[in-house]
Design a protein around this motif. Structure first.
Motif, PDB file in Angstrom:
ATOM      1  N   UNK A  12      25.237  10.829  48.862  1.00 35.69           N
ATOM      2  CA  UNK A  12      24.648  11.875  48.024  1.00 35.69           C
ATOM      3  C   UNK A  12      22.993  11.447  47.636  1.00 35.69           C
ATOM      4  N   UNK A  13      22.430  11.216  48.697  1.00 35.52           N
ATOM      5  CA  UNK A  13      20.902  10.991  48.953  1.00 35.52           C
ATOM      6  C   UNK A  13      19.962  11.835  50.072  1.00 35.52           C
ATOM      7  N   UNK A  14      19.462  12.923  49.108  1.00 30.86           N
ATOM      8  CA  UNK A  14      19.012  13.841  49.771  1.00 30.86           C
ATOM      9  C   UNK A  14      17.037  13.733  49.674  1.00 30.86           C
ATOM     10  N   UNK A  15      16.635  13.424  51.258  1.00 31.94           N
ATOM     11  CA  UNK A  15      15.539  13.937  51.139  1.00 31.94           C
ATOM     12  C   UNK A  15      14.465  15.088  51.232  1.00 31.94           C
ATOM     13  N   UNK A  16      12.655  15.148  50.974  1.00 32.06           N
ATOM     14  CA  UNK A  16      12.102  16.725  51.008  1.00 32.06           C
ATOM     15  C   UNK A  16      11.266  16.041  51.217  1.00 32.06           C
ATOM     16  N   UNK A  17      10.468  16.698  52.190  1.00 32.10           N
ATOM     17  CA  UNK A  17       8.550  16.816  52.784  1.00 32.10           C
ATOM     18  C   UNK A  17       8.235  17.515  51.832  1.00 32.10           C
ATOM     19  N   UNK A  18       7.978  17.143  50.469  1.00 35.52           N
ATOM     20  CA  UNK A  18       7.005  18.229  49.408  1.00 35.52           C
ATOM     21  C   UNK A  18       5.918  17.479  49.284  1.00 35.52           C
ATOM     22  N   UNK A  19       5.143  18.713  47.951  1.00 38.09           N
ATOM     23  CA  UNK A  19       4.785  17.681  47.124  1.00 38.09           C
ATOM     24  C   UNK A  19       5.086  17.763  45.716  1.00 38.09           C
ATOM     25  N   UNK A  20       4.896  16.267  45.526  1.00 37.39           N
ATOM     26  CA  UNK A  20       5.552  15.738  44.462  1.00 37.39           C
ATOM     27  C   UNK A  20       5.051  16.790  42.394  1.00 37.39           C
ATOM     28  N   UNK A  21       4.228  17.335  42.801  1.00 36.17           N
ATOM     29  CA  UNK A  21       3.995  17.986  41.189  1.00 36.17           C
ATOM     30  C   UNK A  21       4.351  19.870  41.076  1.00 36.17           C
ATOM     31  N   UNK A  22       4.901  20.018  42.408  1.00 33.56           N
ATOM     32  CA  UNK A  22       5.887  21.341  42.802  1.00 33.56           C
ATOM     33  C   UNK A  22       6.830  21.162  42.080  1.00 33.56           C
ATOM     34  N   UNK A  23       7.353  19.906  42.453  1.00 31.98           N
ATOM     35  CA  UNK A  23       8.600  19.026  42.619  1.00 31.98           C
ATOM     36  C   UNK A  23       9.628  20.112  43.096  1.00 31.98           C
ATOM     37  N   UNK A  24      11.214  20.596  42.082  1.00 33.71           N
ATOM     38  CA  UNK A  24      11.953  21.330  43.587  1.00 33.71           C
ATOM     39  C   UNK A  24      12.915  22.637  43.030  1.00 33.71           C
ATOM     40  N   UNK A  25      11.939  23.802  42.780  1.00 32.97           N
ATOM     41  CA  UNK A  25      12.818  24.731  41.945  1.00 32.97           C
ATOM     42  C   UNK A  25      13.941  24.822  42.277  1.00 32.97           C
ATOM     43  N   UNK A  26      14.072  24.941  43.024  1.00 30.09           N
ATOM     44  CA  UNK A  26      15.121  25.776  44.287  1.00 30.09           C
ATOM     45  C   UNK A  26      16.353  24.764  43.280  1.00 30.09           C
ATOM     46  N   UNK A  27      16.302  23.585  43.155  1.00 31.46           N
ATOM     47  CA  UNK A  27      17.482  23.286  42.740  1.00 31.46           C
ATOM     48  C   UNK A  27      17.313  21.858  41.513  1.00 31.46           C
ATOM     49  N   UNK A  28      16.349  22.742  40.615  1.00 33.64           N
ATOM     50  CA  UNK A  28      15.993  22.462  39.075  1.00 33.64           C
ATOM     51  C   UNK A  28      17.633  23.107  38.417  1.00 33.64           C
ATOM     52  N   UNK A  29      18.181  22.770  37.311  1.00 28.69           N
ATOM     53  CA  UNK A  29      17.249  21.797  36.912  1.00 28.69           C
ATOM     54  C   UNK A  29      18.317  20.951  37.287  1.00 28.69           C
TER      55      UNK A  29
END
Length: 218
Positions: free
Chosen positions: A132-149
């Motif tokens: 149940x744990x998924x890792x992403x490399x990216x900018x935290x200020x942008x969040x993950x809009x693809x997986x929101x809300x």
């Protein structure tokens, strides 16, 4: 180097750690149990093995730290997670906080901007315990809009102000826990999204976090 055995001594030290953060005011037994279940020394170089269960932060490279267990427990308790919720974590770091959340049976999406730390946790064998744990490399200020809300968002670095994009990745009724402040000390906030443009803020204790930085760092 890291070691992945878990001795009786380490389990005993972990129990003492749980007792100490309970005495400091952590009351959520699920959070305390999660801290007790996770071998913190797995997340640290063997140089720190003898002191891994002291209630303090340690360096993990790239100018980052593994948070003090009390701080991890405090933020997790404020987040009020429930099993099967979708949680976004900003700042994977060592992945210790992410594993505490995963231990609570939520779906964790965690972002790291430091490529070296991201690559380290990607190869971390203990994470296989948590599908149940998924890792992403990216900018935290942008969040993950693809997986929101998201039901909940947890920020593990000091933000000079509340990131607007993250607010709008919360579900209505969702909560974000974030340390806010641009100096050495930050105030812990819990923000609840009440409506499309309505947000309620609650203010809690002061802490000291490494700064939240924009962009990716290779």
């Amino acid at each position: 180097m890291r070691r992945y055995d878990d001795t009786y001594k380490q389990k005993g030290l972990r129990k003492q750690l749980v007792d100490s953060i309970r005495q400091k005011g952590i009351t959520d037994e699920n959070v305390l149990q999660a801290i007790g279940n996770i071998p913190r020394h797995y997340f640290l170089d063997t140089a720190f093995e003898g002191i891994a269960y002291e209630d303090r932060a340690f360096p993990i490279g790239e100018g980052q730290t593994i948070s003090q267990p009390y701080t991890v427990a405090y933020q997790t308790q404020l987040l009020e997670v429930r099993p099967y919720e979708k949680v976004l974590e900003i700042g994977t770091g060592s992945a210790y906080q992410a594993c505490v959340l995963a231990e609570l049976k939520v779906s964790v999406y965690t972002i790291e901007r430091q490529k070296k730390l991201f690559e380290t946790v990607k190869e971390f064998p203990f994470k296989t315990k948590y599908p149940n744990l998924r890792f992403f490399y990216g900018d935290g200020y942008e969040g993950l809009p693809t997986y929101a809300p998201f039901d909940k968002i947890l920020v593990t670095a000091a933000a000079p102000q509340i990131p607007e994009k993250l607010l709008h990745q919360l579900k209505i009724g969702g909560k974000m826990v974030i340390p806010v402040g641009s100096h050495d000390i930050q105030r812990m906030l819990r923000i609840t999204r009440m409506g499309e443009t309505e947000f309620d803020q609650e203010f809690f204790d002061n802490f000291s976090f490494v700064p939240m930085l924009a962009g990716k760092k290779g």
